[in-house]
Design an enzyme around this catalytic site. Structure first.
Site, mmCIF file in Angstrom:
data_model
loop_
_atom_site.group_PDB
_atom_site.id
_atom_site.type_symbol
_atom_site.label_atom_id
_atom_site.label_comp_id
_atom_site.label_asym_id
_atom_site.label_seq_id
_atom_site.Cartn_x
_atom_site.Cartn_y
_atom_site.Cartn_z
ATOM 1 N N LYS A 171 -24.350 -15.196 27.814
ATOM 2 C CA LYS A 171 -24.320 -14.313 28.979
ATOM 3 C C LYS A 171 -23.075 -13.439 28.948
ATOM 4 O O LYS A 171 -21.997 -13.889 28.575
ATOM 5 C CB LYS A 171 -24.353 -15.141 30.264
ATOM 6 C CG LYS A 171 -25.701 -15.802 30.532
ATOM 7 C CD LYS A 171 -25.701 -16.518 31.865
ATOM 8 C CE LYS A 171 -27.075 -17.108 32.180
ATOM 9 N NZ LYS A 171 -27.089 -17.804 33.483
ATOM 10 N N ARG A 246 -32.097 -27.833 26.420
ATOM 11 C CA ARG A 246 -30.670 -27.577 26.678
ATOM 12 C C ARG A 246 -30.124 -28.644 27.633
ATOM 13 O O ARG A 246 -29.040 -29.175 27.417
ATOM 14 C CB ARG A 246 -30.524 -26.169 27.260
ATOM 15 C CG ARG A 246 -29.106 -25.754 27.631
ATOM 16 C CD ARG A 246 -29.144 -24.269 28.004
ATOM 17 N NE ARG A 246 -27.991 -23.821 28.748
ATOM 18 C CZ ARG A 246 -26.853 -23.404 28.199
ATOM 19 N NH1 ARG A 246 -26.703 -23.429 26.882
ATOM 20 N NH2 ARG A 246 -25.856 -22.973 28.948
ATOM 21 N N HIS A 269 -20.711 -22.417 29.636
ATOM 22 C CA HIS A 269 -20.568 -22.336 31.090
ATOM 23 C C HIS A 269 -19.204 -21.768 31.452
ATOM 24 O O HIS A 269 -18.180 -22.194 30.894
ATOM 25 C CB HIS A 269 -20.693 -23.730 31.726
ATOM 26 C CG HIS A 269 -22.090 -24.266 31.737
ATOM 27 N ND1 HIS A 269 -22.383 -25.600 31.911
ATOM 28 C CD2 HIS A 269 -23.293 -23.629 31.599
ATOM 29 C CE1 HIS A 269 -23.697 -25.768 31.876
ATOM 30 N NE2 HIS A 269 -24.262 -24.598 31.689
ATOM 31 N N TYR A 278 -24.381 -32.721 34.790
ATOM 32 C CA TYR A 278 -24.849 -33.705 33.811
ATOM 33 C C TYR A 278 -24.205 -35.073 34.014
ATOM 34 O O TYR A 278 -24.723 -36.071 33.511
ATOM 35 C CB TYR A 278 -24.626 -33.178 32.390
ATOM 36 C CG TYR A 278 -25.416 -31.911 32.167
ATOM 37 C CD1 TYR A 278 -26.799 -31.946 32.073
ATOM 38 C CD2 TYR A 278 -24.786 -30.669 32.122
ATOM 39 C CE1 TYR A 278 -27.537 -30.779 31.923
ATOM 40 C CE2 TYR A 278 -25.516 -29.501 31.972
ATOM 41 C CZ TYR A 278 -26.891 -29.568 31.872
ATOM 42 O OH TYR A 278 -27.624 -28.415 31.742
#
Length: 297
Positions: A171, A246, A269, A278
Site C-alpha cells: 500500500k 495472509r 502494517h 493476531y
C-alpha cells in the site's frame, strides 16, 4: 470550483501526493460522490458545508444500512477530501475534522489450520496446465503473507530466491522485503522453469510472475475463483478468500512465538495495533485447547 473539477484534482492528489493504489483512489472517489449526491439533494453548496451538514449526511447514509466500518471509512475519505481543499485551495477549515468515527468492534479474521491449508494445496490438479502455477500461488500466499494485489503484481525482477527473499510493493507504493521458504521456492521454480517458460507472453508482461493462458497477469478475481473452487472441492465449511492465507500466515507465526514487530514488518502494517489482532486469534486458539482437553471445561 465545482464538484467535478475538484474530484479530478483530488484524484491526482491521491495518486501523486499520497501514492495510493487505484482501488484506494476509487474508494475515496466513491465517498465524495456520496457526499456530493447528498448535498445536491439538500441543495447545500459545496463552499457552505458545515460540520452539522456532514453529521446529517452520516445519519442519512445510516438509513441505508451501511455498516459502522463502511461509515468510518466514508468519514475518513471526507476528512481527507477537505484536508486536500485546505492544502490546495486554502479552504478555511475542515468541517469533518472534529467528527468522531463510529466505534468499531474488531472482528477476529478467519484463519485456516495447517491441515486445512495442506488439504487445499493437495486438492490442486497438477495434471492440468495451470496446476503447478496454482500450487505456487497458494504456497506464496501462505508462505509470505502477501495481499492478493501484491501477488498479482509480483515481478520476476523482484525475486531473490538465492538468498530466499522477495520484494513486493504494498500500500502507498511502499516496498518491503519478505523471506520466502523452501517449499514456496521449490514450486515457484518448477512453475517458472518448466511451465511458464513455454508460455506465450503478451508484450510488456514479461516481468510478471503469474500469468493466465493468454499471457496476461492474473487478476484478483481469478485468484479468488481458484481458491473458492478448491474450498468447494474439499467441502471446506469456512468462507475463505486469498486474504485468509495472509491471516493464517500471521496467526501461525504468532502462535509459534514470532516477535510481533517482525510480523508487522512482513505484513507491511503501518501500525502495530493492526498486527495485534493476531494475538487475539492466538488467545482464542489457547481457549479452544483448554475447552477441548481440560477435564473441568
Amino acid at each position: 470550483m465545482d464538484w467535478e473539477n475538484l474530484k479530478k484534482d483530488f484524484k491526482r492528489f491521491l495518486l501523486l501526493e499520497r501514492g495510493l493504489s487505484q482501488n484506494s483512489i476509487d474508494a475515496y472517489q466513491n465517498d465524495i460522490v456520496k457526499l456530493q449526491h447528498y448535498c445536491e439533494l439538500k441543495e447545500i453548496p459545496l463552499q457552505d458545508i458545515k460540520t452539522r451538514n456532514i453529521q446529517d449526511f452520516l445519519v442519512w447514509i445510516n438509513e441505508f444500512a451501511i455498516s459502522a466500518f463502511s461509515q468510518a471509512r466514508i468519514l475518513s475519505g471526507i476528512k481527507t477530501f477537505f484536508h486536500f481543499l485546505q492544502i490546495e485551495y486554502q479552504w478555511d477549515s475542515n468541517p469533518a475534522e472534529l467528527i468522531e468515527s463510529p466505534r468499531l468492534s474488531r472482528k477476529i479474521p478467519t484463519v485456516l489450520s495447517i491441515q486445512e491449508i495442506d488439504a487445499l494445496i493437495s486438492a490442486i490438479d497438477l495434471s492440468a496446465a495451470e496446476g503447478m502455477r496454482n500450487k505456487a500461488i497458494l504456497e506464496i500466499l501462505y508462505g509470505c503473507g502477501l495481499r492478493v494485489s501484491e501477488l498479482c503484481e509480483l515481478k520476476i525482477s523482484n525475486l531473490f530466491l538465492d538468498v530466499e527473499f522477495i520484494k513486493v510493493e504494498g500500500k502507498g507504493n511502499k516496498e518491503r522485503l519478505i523471506p520466502i521458504g523452501e517449499q514456496a521456492i521449490k514450486f515457484l521454480k518448477i512453475y517458472l522453469e518448466e511451465i511458464r517458460v513455454h508460455q506465450t507472453i503478451k508484450p510488456g508482461m514479461e516481468d510478471y510472475v503469474f500469468l493466465n493462458r493468454r499471457g496476461n497477469p492474473l487478476s484478483r478475481v481469478m485468484i479468488f475463483i481458484i481458491i473458492k473452487d478448491l474450498a468447494e472441492k474439499i467441502r471446506l465449511k469456512k468462507d475463505i478468500s486469498p486474504h485468509t492465507f495472509r491471516h493464517s500466515f500471521a496467526s501461525h507465526l504468532v502462535e509459534g512465538g514470532a516477535d510481533l514487530r517482525a510480523v508487522q514488518d512482513m505484513l507491511g502494517h503501518e501500525s502495530i495495533s493492526t498486527t495485534e489482532i493476531y494475538t487475539h486469534i492466538d488467545k482464542d486458539y489457547l481457549q479452544s485447547i483448554i475447552t477441548q482437553y481440560h477435564p473441568r471445561s
